[in-house]
Motif scaffolding. Structure first.
Motif, PDB file in Angstrom:
ATOM      1  N   GLU A 218      13.986   8.704 -44.164  1.00 55.68           N
ATOM      2  CA  GLU A 218      15.516   8.704 -44.026  1.00 55.68           C
ATOM      3  C   GLU A 218      16.167   9.925 -44.645  1.00 55.68           C
ATOM      4  N   HIS A 219      16.932  10.514 -43.902  1.00 58.35           N
ATOM      5  CA  HIS A 219      17.570  11.833 -44.477  1.00 58.35           C
ATOM      6  C   HIS A 219      18.605  12.195 -43.613  1.00 58.35           C
ATOM      7  N   THR A 220      19.696  13.298 -44.066  1.00 57.38           N
ATOM      8  CA  THR A 220      20.754  13.647 -43.360  1.00 57.38           C
ATOM      9  C   THR A 220      20.256  15.138 -43.339  1.00 57.38           C
ATOM     10  N   ASP A 221      20.706  15.759 -42.293  1.00 55.31           N
ATOM     11  CA  ASP A 221      20.241  17.383 -42.157  1.00 55.31           C
ATOM     12  C   ASP A 221      21.317  18.295 -43.077  1.00 55.31           C
ATOM     13  N   TYR A 222      20.835  19.378 -43.498  1.00 54.76           N
ATOM     14  CA  TYR A 222      21.815  20.161 -44.425  1.00 54.76           C
ATOM     15  C   TYR A 222      22.813  20.691 -43.791  1.00 54.76           C
ATOM     16  N   LEU A 277      22.438   9.275 -41.261  1.00 59.32           N
ATOM     17  CA  LEU A 277      20.986   9.162 -41.487  1.00 59.32           C
ATOM     18  C   LEU A 277      20.193   8.916 -40.519  1.00 59.32           C
ATOM     19  N   HIS A 278      18.929   9.543 -40.626  1.00 55.11           N
ATOM     20  CA  HIS A 278      18.147   9.246 -39.449  1.00 55.11           C
ATOM     21  C   HIS A 278      16.533   9.249 -39.934  1.00 55.11           C
ATOM     22  N   ARG A 279      15.518   8.856 -39.517  1.00 55.93           N
ATOM     23  CA  ARG A 279      14.091   8.977 -39.847  1.00 55.93           C
ATOM     24  C   ARG A 279      13.369   8.989 -38.509  1.00 55.93           C
TER      25      ARG A 279
HETATM   26 FE   FE2 Z   1      16.541  15.470 -39.456  1.00 52.18          FE
END
Ligand code: FE2
Ligand code: AKG
Length: 344
Positions: A218-222, A277-279
């Motif tokens: 899981e992360h957010t994009d920059y 957030l997505h994964r």
């Molecule tokens: Fe992404």
């Protein structure tokens, strides 16, 4: 029966350049698109973008076929264009080389970026044997392209040009969605008109059976906008965290790509728009390919709270939620981020 899409579907056509310039779309059509963009960015941070007026089925299919063909080639061939061969950021990354929050992801990939962003500087001195005396800085090297399949580079380059135009069209719609004046809109566009774009071509083998694994943590994009094209035949891999805290599946919708906004929009809007957030959890047996194109600000863009975002938040009774997060120079932010992405 097809599941009902969990995210709004938005048509960017009124903002796309046409053969009659400028686009003579009806003001009402633009207003509808702009409003839909505003609501999606404020409420979810993710949406589907209709692209079937802009890209042919052939264009949509061929880049995925080429990506699949590239990942099907031998390990040795792929590693010839490995990250270590240049600036350690551009190039091929083998399975598990990409790391999210300290954990290896279950995918391989090829990372491509806009050209070297640094101003010209003196050539490095040689160390006597003809080799260059200093290593390349991150992002300083050239992109590493596979020589096979032969159509990979020309077709991906066409895709990049198309995505740049699409990104700019969405930015125009977003400027209107925030109620920006013409001059303010120009200012925003000047931050992205030489987008330091990133494109990743990603290959996901299925996760091992019975494992509780994650394909991409899981992360957010920059950055600014992520324009994600992925295999339309694989229904349930990308998951998006909803405001209620539940993971929902963003399955592919025919004729659409998935778009999400990155952290730079949080700086521009003081958090009115969210980088969600997505994964990826890819369990089905078919190898999955996806091609996220990151339409980012210019390398030297200074990103900070927009007056229009404050006004819009006040108008909607959300003024208290807007926090001035200060100024970020996009390129500095990117360099901080890419440094932690790989295990060499
Ligand atoms: Fe992404
Ligand atoms: O492959 C996907 O569906 C998403 C990839 C992603 O989120 C990313 O590369 O930032």
């Amino acid at each position: 029966m097809k599941p009902t899409p969990t995210l709004p579907i938005i048509d960017p056509t009124p903002y796309l350049p046409t053969t009659t310039t400028p686009n003579t779309a009806h003001a009402g059509d633009r207003a509808r698109t702009a409003k839909a963009l505003h609501e999606a960015c404020r409420d979810v941070g993710f949406f589907y973008l209709r692209v079937d007026n802009y890209l042919t089925k052939e264009e949509l299919d061929e880049v995925l076929v080429l990506a699949r063909e590239f990942f099907g080639r031998s390990k040795e061939e792929k590693e010839q264009i490995g990250l270590d061969e240049t600036d350690r950021v551009r190039g091929y990354q083998r399975l598990h080389q990409n790391v999210t929050q300290g954990k290896a992801d279950h995918h391989e990939g090829l990372d491509l970026y806009a050209p070297n962003p640094y101003p010209p500087r003196e050539q490095p001195t040689t160390n006597g044997d003809g080799n260059e005396g200093r290593p390349l800085r991150p992002l300083e090297g050239p992109n590493l392209w596979p020589s096979k399949p032969e159509q990979f580079k020309p077709k991906m380059e066409q895709w990049i040009e198309k995505m740049k135009v699409l990104g700019m069209a969405v930015m125009r719609g977003m400027a209107d969605g925030l109620g920006m004046s013409e001059v303010e809109g120009e200012g925003l566009r000047a931050c992205v008109d030489e987008s330091f774009w990133v494109m990743r071509v990603i290959g996901y083998p299925p996760l091992p059976q019975g494992a509780d694994g994650i394909s991409c943590g899981e992360h957010t994009d920059y950055g600014c906008l992520t324009l994600l094209h992925s295999d339309p035949t694989i229904p349930d891999s990308l998951q998006v965290l909803s405001t209620s805290g539940r993971w929902m599946t963003a399955f592919p919708v025919e004729g659409c790509i998935v778009v999400n906004i990155g952290s730079m929009w949080e700086y521009w809007t003081g958090g009115l728009y969210r980088a969600t957030l997505h994964r990826v959890i890819h369990k089905s047996p078919k190898y999955r390919v996806s091609i996220p194109f990151f339409f980012e600000p210019n390398f030297d863009a200074r990103v900070k709270l927009l007056d229009a975002a404050r006004r819009k938040a006040d108008e909607e009774g959300k003024g208290g939620e807007v926090k001035d997060l200060g100024e970020k120079v996009y390129g500095d932010y990117l360099l901080e981020k890419v440094g932690g992405n790989f295990k060499y």
